[in-house]
Design a protein around this motif. Structure first.
Motif, PDB file in Angstrom:
ATOM      1  N   ALA A  75      67.828  78.040  44.509  1.00 34.49           N
ATOM      2  CA  ALA A  75      67.022  76.521  44.664  1.00 34.49           C
ATOM      3  C   ALA A  75      65.766  76.428  45.761  1.00 34.49           C
ATOM      4  O   ALA A  75      64.827  76.073  45.411  1.00 34.49           O
ATOM      5  CB  ALA A  75      68.006  75.482  45.241  1.00 34.49           C
ATOM      6  N   LEU A  76      66.126  77.431  46.561  1.00 37.24           N
ATOM      7  CA  LEU A  76      64.872  77.567  47.920  1.00 37.24           C
ATOM      8  C   LEU A  76      63.563  77.948  47.471  1.00 37.24           C
ATOM      9  O   LEU A  76      62.500  77.459  47.559  1.00 37.24           O
ATOM     10  CB  LEU A  76      65.139  78.239  48.976  1.00 37.24           C
ATOM     11  CG  LEU A  76      66.313  77.603  50.011  1.00 37.24           C
ATOM     12  CD1 LEU A  76      66.883  78.583  51.098  1.00 37.24           C
ATOM     13  CD2 LEU A  76      65.764  76.436  50.628  1.00 37.24           C
ATOM     14  N   PRO A  77      63.493  79.163  46.597  1.00 35.85           N
ATOM     15  CA  PRO A  77      62.167  79.686  46.050  1.00 35.85           C
ATOM     16  C   PRO A  77      61.403  78.489  45.312  1.00 35.85           C
ATOM     17  O   PRO A  77      60.308  78.255  45.893  1.00 35.85           O
ATOM     18  CB  PRO A  77      62.520  80.762  45.045  1.00 35.85           C
ATOM     19  CG  PRO A  77      63.786  81.361  45.479  1.00 35.85           C
ATOM     20  CD  PRO A  77      64.606  80.054  46.146  1.00 35.85           C
ATOM     21  N   ALA A  78      61.809  77.904  44.360  1.00 36.99           N
ATOM     22  CA  ALA A  78      61.403  76.668  43.723  1.00 36.99           C
ATOM     23  C   ALA A  78      61.040  75.687  44.670  1.00 36.99           C
ATOM     24  O   ALA A  78      59.872  75.362  44.435  1.00 36.99           O
ATOM     25  CB  ALA A  78      62.156  76.143  42.660  1.00 36.99           C
ATOM     26  N   ALA A  79      61.734  75.263  45.640  1.00 37.40           N
ATOM     27  CA  ALA A  79      61.533  74.207  46.585  1.00 37.40           C
ATOM     28  C   ALA A  79      60.311  74.625  47.412  1.00 37.40           C
ATOM     29  O   ALA A  79      59.274  73.845  47.743  1.00 37.40           O
ATOM     30  CB  ALA A  79      62.558  73.951  47.359  1.00 37.40           C
ATOM     31  N   LEU A  80      60.262  75.899  47.741  1.00 33.29           N
ATOM     32  CA  LEU A  80      59.110  76.595  48.634  1.00 33.29           C
ATOM     33  C   LEU A  80      57.844  76.620  47.933  1.00 33.29           C
ATOM     34  O   LEU A  80      56.747  76.371  48.559  1.00 33.29           O
ATOM     35  CB  LEU A  80      59.420  77.911  49.226  1.00 33.29           C
ATOM     36  CG  LEU A  80      60.662  77.621  50.264  1.00 33.29           C
ATOM     37  CD1 LEU A  80      61.086  79.031  50.657  1.00 33.29           C
ATOM     38  CD2 LEU A  80      60.363  76.831  51.374  1.00 33.29           C
ATOM     39  N   ILE A  81      57.912  76.957  46.803  1.00 36.69           N
ATOM     40  CA  ILE A  81      56.642  77.082  45.919  1.00 36.69           C
ATOM     41  C   ILE A  81      55.767  75.793  45.799  1.00 36.69           C
ATOM     42  O   ILE A  81      54.683  75.651  45.892  1.00 36.69           O
ATOM     43  CB  ILE A  81      57.000  77.820  44.678  1.00 36.69           C
ATOM     44  CG1 ILE A  81      57.442  79.459  44.846  1.00 36.69           C
ATOM     45  CG2 ILE A  81      55.774  77.569  43.285  1.00 36.69           C
ATOM     46  CD1 ILE A  81      57.805  80.210  43.474  1.00 36.69           C
ATOM     47  N   ASP A  82      56.707  74.915  45.350  1.00 32.33           N
ATOM     48  CA  ASP A  82      56.215  73.472  45.086  1.00 32.33           C
ATOM     49  C   ASP A  82      57.289  72.395  45.338  1.00 32.33           C
ATOM     50  O   ASP A  82      57.935  72.077  44.851  1.00 32.33           O
ATOM     51  CB  ASP A  82      55.416  73.288  43.750  1.00 32.33           C
ATOM     52  CG  ASP A  82      54.703  72.036  43.743  1.00 32.33           C
ATOM     53  OD1 ASP A  82      54.739  71.168  44.319  1.00 32.33           O
ATOM     54  OD2 ASP A  82      53.929  72.248  42.437  1.00 32.33           O
ATOM     55  N   PHE A  83      57.180  71.956  46.556  1.00 30.38           N
ATOM     56  CA  PHE A  83      58.174  71.016  47.200  1.00 30.38           C
ATOM     57  C   PHE A  83      57.804  69.645  46.435  1.00 30.38           C
ATOM     58  O   PHE A  83      58.910  69.080  46.190  1.00 30.38           O
ATOM     59  CB  PHE A  83      58.154  71.060  48.556  1.00 30.38           C
ATOM     60  CG  PHE A  83      59.434  70.096  49.172  1.00 30.38           C
ATOM     61  CD1 PHE A  83      60.636  70.213  49.117  1.00 30.38           C
ATOM     62  CD2 PHE A  83      58.814  68.622  49.448  1.00 30.38           C
ATOM     63  CE1 PHE A  83      61.622  69.272  49.558  1.00 30.38           C
ATOM     64  CE2 PHE A  83      59.939  67.743  49.929  1.00 30.38           C
ATOM     65  CZ  PHE A  83      61.241  68.094  50.088  1.00 30.38           C
ATOM     66  N   SER A  84      56.723  69.173  46.324  1.00 29.98           N
ATOM     67  CA  SER A  84      56.355  67.939  45.712  1.00 29.98           C
ATOM     68  C   SER A  84      57.057  67.911  44.330  1.00 29.98           C
ATOM     69  O   SER A  84      57.668  67.010  44.046  1.00 29.98           O
ATOM     70  CB  SER A  84      54.965  67.696  45.530  1.00 29.98           C
ATOM     71  OG  SER A  84      54.719  66.518  44.983  1.00 29.98           O
ATOM     72  N   ALA A  85      56.894  68.990  43.342  1.00 29.84           N
ATOM     73  CA  ALA A  85      57.376  69.290  41.975  1.00 29.84           C
ATOM     74  C   ALA A  85      58.931  69.111  42.071  1.00 29.84           C
ATOM     75  O   ALA A  85      59.575  68.530  41.423  1.00 29.84           O
ATOM     76  CB  ALA A  85      56.862  70.135  41.434  1.00 29.84           C
ATOM     77  N   PHE A  86      59.280  69.738  43.178  1.00 33.03           N
ATOM     78  CA  PHE A  86      61.102  69.830  43.289  1.00 33.03           C
ATOM     79  C   PHE A  86      61.374  68.583  43.445  1.00 33.03           C
ATOM     80  O   PHE A  86      62.404  67.923  42.927  1.00 33.03           O
ATOM     81  CB  PHE A  86      61.321  70.903  44.142  1.00 33.03           C
ATOM     82  CG  PHE A  86      62.826  71.173  44.689  1.00 33.03           C
ATOM     83  CD1 PHE A  86      63.453  71.960  43.845  1.00 33.03           C
ATOM     84  CD2 PHE A  86      63.362  70.351  45.610  1.00 33.03           C
ATOM     85  CE1 PHE A  86      64.874  72.069  43.870  1.00 33.03           C
ATOM     86  CE2 PHE A  86      64.764  70.698  45.800  1.00 33.03           C
ATOM     87  CZ  PHE A  86      65.595  71.369  45.028  1.00 33.03           C
ATOM     88  N   LEU A  87      60.840  67.699  44.454  1.00 35.25           N
ATOM     89  CA  LEU A  87      61.210  66.605  44.890  1.00 35.25           C
ATOM     90  C   LEU A  87      61.296  65.556  43.699  1.00 35.25           C
ATOM     91  O   LEU A  87      62.103  64.709  43.460  1.00 35.25           O
ATOM     92  CB  LEU A  87      60.397  66.075  46.036  1.00 35.25           C
ATOM     93  CG  LEU A  87      60.665  64.441  46.706  1.00 35.25           C
ATOM     94  CD1 LEU A  87      61.945  64.602  47.225  1.00 35.25           C
ATOM     95  CD2 LEU A  87      59.617  63.847  47.721  1.00 35.25           C
ATOM     96  N   GLN A  88      60.011  65.525  43.149  1.00 34.67           N
ATOM     97  CA  GLN A  88      59.884  64.330  41.892  1.00 34.67           C
ATOM     98  C   GLN A  88      60.968  64.684  40.872  1.00 34.67           C
ATOM     99  O   GLN A  88      61.665  64.008  40.252  1.00 34.67           O
ATOM    100  CB  GLN A  88      58.568  64.646  41.363  1.00 34.67           C
ATOM    101  CG  GLN A  88      57.559  64.119  42.181  1.00 34.67           C
ATOM    102  CD  GLN A  88      55.967  64.304  41.497  1.00 34.67           C
ATOM    103  OE1 GLN A  88      55.804  63.451  40.798  1.00 34.67           O
ATOM    104  NE2 GLN A  88      55.280  65.282  42.156  1.00 34.67           N
ATOM    105  N   ASN A  89      61.181  65.971  40.358  1.00 34.40           N
ATOM    106  CA  ASN A  89      61.921  66.596  39.189  1.00 34.40           C
ATOM    107  C   ASN A  89      63.337  66.412  39.689  1.00 34.40           C
ATOM    108  O   ASN A  89      64.149  65.796  38.694  1.00 34.40           O
ATOM    109  CB  ASN A  89      61.807  67.896  38.547  1.00 34.40           C
ATOM    110  CG  ASN A  89      60.365  67.787  37.794  1.00 34.40           C
ATOM    111  OD1 ASN A  89      60.190  67.547  36.833  1.00 34.40           O
ATOM    112  ND2 ASN A  89      59.029  67.789  38.542  1.00 34.40           N
TER     113      ASN A  89
END
Length: 433
Positions: A285-299
Motif C-alpha cells: 500500500a505505501l508506494p501508491a500512497a506516497l506517489i499520490d496520496f490524494s488519489a489514494f485517499l479519494q479512491n
C-alpha cells in the motif's frame, strides 16, 4: 444402522448413519430458492439475473440428487451444484461478454499502475473511475494489461484461479501428515468434497461467476486460518498480509490472529505473524500512497466509506444505508463513528477475552466484519461471504487437521494464561465469542 467406509485416498471415514434428519437437500433447496430470487429481482440482462436463473436450476437438480442419496453431504450433489451454479453460468457470461463492473475497475487500475506507479485515478468523478481496492488487487489485471482483452486474460478468470489455488492450498496444509485417522467431519465428508460444498455456497459462487473481488480475499484468510491451525504463525502472517494487500476487509483479521497467537503461543509467534502480515500489507500500500496520496485517499479510503465525490453503487438496505437516508446531512459521519465504536468494542474484547482456538478467532472476526457490513453507508449483501465462510469453514477445517494440532505450551510465570483444547473441532470458549 452405521456403515464404515474408506475413501479412495486411504483416509478412513467416520461411520455413516442412516435415518434421522438430514440437512443437505433442504440446504440445496434453499439455495435454489435464493438463486431464483436473485434472478427475478435483478435488472434484466445483467450478470446477476443470468446467474440467478441458471443457479436455481442447478441447485434444484442437486437437491433432488442429494435427497435420493444414502450418503449425506455427498460428492455428486456438490459437483452438480458447482457445475450448475458456477461453471455453466460462467461459460454463458463469458460467451456473451458480460461481467461485473469490478472487473473493469481492476483492469483499468492495473493499466494505471504500470504507467504511473499507482492504480488510482488522480481526478475521479464517476463511479467507474474510482478504484476502492488496494494495490495488490491489480495483480489480477496483469494478464489483460500484457496480452490484451480476451476471455483468458480477464481479471474475473484470474481472481477465480487465485481463489481456487489458495483454498486447495489450505486443504493441503490441513491434511498434510494426517495419516489414516477417521475423519470427524459430518458424514465423513472428505477434504475435497468439503471444498466443493464451500465453493457451491451462493454467497461465494455468485461473485466467483460474475467477477466479484471478495473470493480471493476470503480465500487467503482461510489459508491463514489453516496455517494457524497447524501452528505456522509466520506463514499465517504472510497469507494475511497478501489478503490485506487486496482489500481493507482483510485488515481486521490481523489483530484477531495476533491476539490468538499471543495468548496461546506467546510473544514470539505473535511477532512472526505481525512481521509478515503488517510488513507485506504496508509494502503493497505505501508506494501508491506516497506517489499520490490524494488519489489514494479519494479512491481507497473515502469512496469505500461512501464519502467520495460519487456515491458508491454498493447500497444494500442495511442499517448504515438507512441511517444515511434518514440523515442526509450527517448520516455518513454517524455511520463512520458507529463503525469506529464497534471496532473499539471488538478490540477491547480481544484484550479482555482473547480467542484461544482458531474457531473462536474466526467467530470473533466474523462478528467484527458483520458489524462493519451492517453499519457501513456503502455496503452490499454480497459481503455476507465473509461471516458465512468464517462461521462454517473453520469448523469443518478443525475436523481435518491432525489431532496433535493446537497443543498449547506449558504456562510459565511470564506468559499469558493458556488454555488447552483436547479436540481440534472443539472450542475452548463458546463458539459465539
Amino acid at each position: 444402522m452405521a456403515t464404515d467406509t474408506t475413501h479412495p485416498d486411504g483416509t478412513a471415514a467416520a461411520p455413516t448413519r442412516r435415518g434421522g434428519w438430514r440437512w443437505d437437500w433442504p440446504v440445496l433447496a434453499g439455495c435454489a430458492i435464493a438463486g431464483l430470487s436473485v434472478g427475478l429481482a435483478s435488472p434484466p440482462n445483467t450478470s446477476q439475473q443470468a446467474w440467478g436463473l441458471c443457479s436455481a436450476a442447478g441447485y434444484a437438480i442437486a437437491a433432488i440428487i442429494a435427497a435420493c442419496s444414502v450418503r449425506r453431504w455427498g460428492r455428486l450433489p456438490a459437483i452438480v451444484s458447482v457445475v450448475g451454479a458456477g461453471l455453466v453460468p460462467l461459460l454463458y457470461l463469458t460467451v456473451i461478454d458480460k461481467e461485473q463492473m469490478e472487473v473493469g475497475v481492476i483492469q483499468r487500475g492495473t493499466a494505471l499502475l504500470l504507467t504511473s506507479g499507482t492504480p488510482y485515478n488522480a481526478d475521479p468523478h464517476t463511479v467507474p473511475q474510482f478504484n476502492p481496492y488496494l494495490p495488490g488487487m491489480s495483480l489480477f489485471g496483469i494478464p489483460d494489461a500484457l496480452f490484451g482483452d480476451n476471455p483468458l486474460t480477464s481479471a474475473r478468470l484470474w481472481s477465480l484461479i487465485g481463489f481456487l489455488v489458495v483454498v486447495l492450498w489450505a486443504v493441503r496444509v490441513l491434511t498434510k501428515d494426517r495419516g489414516p485417522v477417521p475423519l470427524a467431519t459430518p458424514g465423513g465428508v472428505t477434504p475435497s468434497t468439503g471444498a466443493l460444498w464451500l465453493i457451491a455456497c451462493p454467497v461465494l459462487i455468485l461473485p466467483l461467476t460474475i467477477g466479484g473481488v471478495d473470493p480471493p480475499v476470503i480465500g487467503l484468510i482461510v489459508l491463514a486460518l489453516a496455517f494457524l491451525q497447524r501452528d505456522r504463525p509466520g506463514a499465517a502472517g504472510l497469507a494475511l498480509g497478501a489478503a490485506s494487500a487486496l482489500k481493507w476487509t482483510a485488515w481486521p483479521a490481523i489483530p484477531v490472529a495476533l491476539a490468538l497467537l499471543w495468548v496461546t503461543k506467546g510473544k514470539g509467534a505473535a511477532a512472526k505473524c505481525a512481521a509478515g502480515s503488517v510488513g507485506l500489507a504496508a509494502l503493497a500500500a505505501l508506494p501508491a500512497a506516497l506517489i499520490d496520496f490524494s488519489a489514494f485517499l479519494q479512491n481507497a479510503i473515502l469512496y469505500p466509506l461512501g464519502m467520495g465525490e460519487a456515491n458508491s453503487t454498493a447500497q444494500s438496505p442495511l442499517l448504515g444505508h438507512l441511517i444515511v437516508l434518514l440523515m442526509p446531512e450527517n448520516g455518513k459521519t454517524v455511520t463512520v463513528a458507529l463503525i469506529g465504536v464497534s471496532a473499539i468494542g471488538v478490540a477491547v474484547s480481544l484484550l479482555v477475552r482473547p480467542p484461544r482456538t482458531v474457531i473462536a478467532a474466526a467467530d470473533r472476526l466474523a462478528i467484527g466484519l458483520l458489524l462493519a457490513i451492517v453499519l457501513s453507508p456503502a455496503t452490499r449483501l454480497g459481503y455476507a461471504i465473509y461471516p458465512v465462510v468464517l462461521i462454517f469453514w473453520p469448523r469443518f477445517a478443525a475436523a481435518l487437521a491432525p489431532a496433535t494440532d493446537l497443543k498449547i505450551p506449558r504456562q510459565t510465570s511470564d506468559e499469558p494464561a493458556m488454555s488447552t483444547a483436547t479436540d481440534p473441532g472443539t472450542s475452548a470458549e463458546p463458539a459465539t465469542s
